[in-house]
Design an enzyme around this catalytic site. Structure first.
Site, short mmCIF file in Angstrom:
data_model
loop_
_atom_site.label_atom_id
_atom_site.label_comp_id
_atom_site.label_asym_id
_atom_site.label_seq_id
_atom_site.Cartn_x
_atom_site.Cartn_y
_atom_site.Cartn_z
N HIS A 106 45.91 50.60 -29.21
CA HIS A 106 46.52 49.40 -28.64
C HIS A 106 48.15 49.67 -28.32
O HIS A 106 48.71 48.88 -27.64
CB HIS A 106 46.31 48.14 -29.50
CG HIS A 106 44.92 47.86 -29.36
ND1 HIS A 106 43.85 47.88 -30.19
CD2 HIS A 106 44.44 47.08 -28.33
CE1 HIS A 106 42.82 47.46 -29.70
NE2 HIS A 106 43.18 46.78 -28.66
N GLU B 9 31.16 45.38 -26.01
CA GLU B 9 31.83 46.73 -26.32
C GLU B 9 31.26 47.31 -27.62
O GLU B 9 31.55 48.41 -28.00
CB GLU B 9 33.27 46.02 -26.44
CG GLU B 9 33.50 45.11 -27.63
CD GLU B 9 35.06 44.59 -27.94
OE1 GLU B 9 36.03 45.51 -27.45
OE2 GLU B 9 35.26 43.72 -28.24
N ASP C 257 36.63 50.12 -26.55
CA ASP C 257 35.50 50.24 -27.77
C ASP C 257 34.41 50.83 -27.50
O ASP C 257 33.74 51.46 -28.28
CB ASP C 257 35.70 48.72 -28.38
CG ASP C 257 36.79 48.35 -29.10
OD1 ASP C 257 37.15 49.53 -29.88
OD2 ASP C 257 37.44 47.47 -29.12
N CYS D 198 37.32 44.86 -18.80
CA CYS D 198 38.75 44.52 -19.05
C CYS D 198 39.26 45.91 -20.00
O CYS D 198 40.47 45.95 -20.39
CB CYS D 198 38.86 43.49 -20.04
SG CYS D 198 37.72 43.35 -21.24
C1 PEP Z 1 38.24 47.16 -24.93
O1 PEP Z 1 37.46 47.50 -26.07
O2 PEP Z 1 38.08 47.63 -23.86
C2 PEP Z 1 38.92 46.03 -24.67
C3 PEP Z 1 39.39 45.68 -23.88
O3 PEP Z 1 39.59 45.44 -25.86
P1 PEP Z 1 40.66 46.02 -26.76
O4 PEP Z 1 41.27 47.21 -26.18
O5 PEP Z 1 41.74 44.92 -27.30
O6 PEP Z 1 39.86 46.38 -28.08
MG MG Z 2 37.91 45.86 -27.84
#
Ligand code: PEP
Ligand code: MG
Length: 587
Positions: free
Chosen positions: A198, A440, A464, A511
């Site tokens: 992140h 995910e 994920d 996403c």
């Molecule tokens: C993901 O896991 O692809 C996602 C978009 O969520 P995050 O990156 O916040 O875990």
């Molecule tokens: Mg995620």
């Protein structure tokens, strides 16, 4: 010989946020100091007590300064958090206990202070009263500052930076990174970390050039060194000679021009050459990113990572705060979709003030929906905020980390309770608000047909999904080479999720970071993905790829890569096809 010396100063890492940053190093200390016990002669003890008093005064001055800066830049309410810090500094019991310890045990002040601090921490940890437990965070924060001042270490905090710097750290948490300001931070480089941590994702959102996974960088630099962060190629150059600085200044300009080259795509629709439309959304962490979202031509918000609202504070966000944040985003995006992901706390994003027990595997622990189902009151507060804001725009709710149907049903039951409550109080909300889930966790991908019957949409969270499917920790630089979005297993999973979603009549978005890489955009388009959502800065480039090909061409590429056996082969093949298609388009 000269070349050799130069080579020694270049460290290779993982490029995670594009751009070039050139500036002076500021070492961001993890603040894990080793403090040992020293017995001192009687005549040295008054000096220890004086050092303690001086450290308290210095800490107080620092806190007052930060308070002033924060009040100016963020508002008085944010600055008030530090009142509690000042109270700790005036706690006579704590101060006297340290002084008595120094005198009685004839020891150095640092050690005496750390022991007393530990005792207080333990007392507060055992308290049932939530307010008092929250004070623990203040005690720990102030404690760190006092220790730093006793040790004569440099002050920390992005708000305290007087000049623009390049941050160098062993690691940076998402909470640290969330406080960075583009005006103060030219770039950052860390020993640890990987592309979909992140911290890396935030760097892209904040448009700060960054390189992570450098392993040996921190021991090789000191504060004030000149450093170049090459976020395009993953190189970091320490104390470069003038010609190299000049070369990178030119690179920086070239990169800015290259980015400008995409800008004509910002306002164009995301349709293929043969007229197939897709939606390009943006991922955001804060409402402050909205201007960038609009500027880069996103058609909505495909992922709002609401958990950032919970970080860097000592209390939980209130329903009103949730409501106001979501209302702002909804109003700003007008008719465009805004997918509000309910908070994804846990993993690499901790809430220190809740004193949750440490876990051996936080990424597989009480994270996201698991945390919300375990703390329904916290979850409900957020859901109330979302529902109340739903009348101001086109909001959708999305649950993260769903691994089975029971979790989904429990989350929906809680949502229904909140809706009932709002109905009883005659508070308006969109009663048809759509609820979707992130796919995910591999188990969710495998039972997508079951889950599809009870949701309105899927959004594939590849960040994920890849880590769980390939058993590769997404934040661990040591195994970053195994984190392969192009792995045939991942492409098969994605294809199957899209196909199942479509056969159940759902739209399917993505996403995860994969949705922003041109080579995958081509493949995903061919697989039938309906929505791509990524950092706002990536939107024009995604549009460019979509507009350069026909749907049929992308379908061919998707079919071809699904016959290949390794991620390397897939990347080679798809990159070659992408290059040819984009060059072809220029003719
Ligand atoms: C993901 O896991 O692809 C996602 C978009 O969520 P995050 O990156 O916040 O875990
Ligand atoms: Mg995620």
């Amino acid at each position: 010989m000269k070349q050799k010396q130069l080579d020694k100063k270049v460290i290779k890492g993982i490029a995670v946020s594009p751009g070039i940053g050139i500036g002076r190093v500021f070492i961001w200390d993890s603040e894990e100091y080793t403090i040992s016990r020293h017995v001192l002669p009687e005549n040295k003890l008054p000096l220890e007590i004086t050092r303690f008093e001086e450290a308290l005064i210095k800490t107080r001055t620092e806190i007052l300064e930060i308070q002033k800066k924060i009040a100016k830049e963020m508002g008085v309410e944010h600055a008030e958090i530090f009142d509690a810090h000042l109270l700790v500094l005036e706690d006579r019991m704590l101060i006297e206990e340290v002084i008595n310890k120094i005198k009685k045990e004839k020891i150095n002040v640092e050690y005496a202070f750390v022991i007393v601090l530990k005792k207080y921490t333990n007392i507060f940890l055992k308290m049932d009263d939530e307010y008092l437990r929250e004070r623990l965070v203040d005690i720990q924060d102030v404690g760190k500052r006092i220790i730093r001042n006793l040790l004569g270490k440099q002050k920390q905090g992005f708000f305290e930076l007087d000049e623009k710097v390049v941050i160098v750290a062993t690691n940076l948490s998402p909470s640290d990174t969330a406080q960075m300001h583009k005006e103060k931070v030219i770039g950052f480089a860390t020993d640890m970390g990987a592309r979909t941590s992140h911290t890396a994702i935030l760097a892209r959102s904040l448009e700060i050039p960054a390189v992570v996974g450098l392993k040996t960088l921190t021991p090789a630099v000191k504060n004030g060194d000149i450093i170049i962060i090459d976020g395009n190629n993953g190189n970091v150059i320490i104390n470069p000679p003038r010609p190299i600085i000049r070369k990178y200044q030119i690179e920086k300009k070239k990169f800015l021009d290259f980015e400008k080259g995409f800008s004509r795509f910002k306002t164009l629709p995301a349709v293929t050459k043969d007229g197939h439309p897709v939606v390009i959304g943006a991922n955001i962490e804060f409402p402050e990113e909205l201007a960038s979202v609009i500027d880069h031509g996103a058609q909505g918000i495909g992922l709002y990572r609401t958990e950032y609202m919970y970080l860097n504070r000592t209390d939980l966000p209130t329903e009103e705060e949730h409501f106001l944040a979501y209302k702002k985003v909804a109003q700003c995006m007008k008719k465009n979709t805004v997918v509000i992901r309910t908070m994804d706390i846990g993993g690499d994003k901790f809430l220190s003030h809740l004193n949750l027990p440490m876990e051996m595997n936080p990424l597989m622990g009480i994270r996201a929906i698991r945390f919300c189902l375990a703390q329904p009151e916290i979850f409900k507060t957020q859901l109330r905020g979302i529902l109340r804001a739903s009348v101001y725009g086109n909001l959708k709710i999305m649950y993260p980390m769903i691994s089975g149907i029971d979790e989904l049903r429990k989350a929906n039951e809680i949502l229904d309770e909140v809706k009932q409550e709002l109905r009883r109080k005659r508070i308006p909300f969109n009663k048809d608000i759509e609820v979707g889930i992130m796919i995910e966790v591999p188990s969710a991908a495998l039972i997508a047909d079951i889950l599809a019957k009870e949701v309105s949409f899927f959004s594939i969270g590849t960040n994920d999904l890849i880590q769980y499917a390939l058993a590769v920790d997404r934040v661990n630089e040591k195994i970053a080479y195994l984190y392969e979005p192009a792995h045939p297993a991942i492409l098969r999973l994605i294809k199957s999720i899209i196909d199942i979603g479509h056969s159940e009549g759902l739209w399917v978005g993505m996403c995860g970071e994969m949705a922003s890489e041109p080579v995958f955009v081509l493949i995903l388009l061919g697989m039938g993905l309906d929505e791509f959502s990524a950092s706002a800065v990536s939107v024009p480039e995604i549009k460019k790829v979509i507009r350069s090909v026909t749907l049929e061409q992308s379908q061919e590429v998707a079919a071809e890569v699904l016959t290949l056996q390794s991620g390397r082969e897939i990347l080679e093949h798809a990159n070659a096809r992408l290059k040819a298609l984009i060059i072809d388009n220029k003719k």
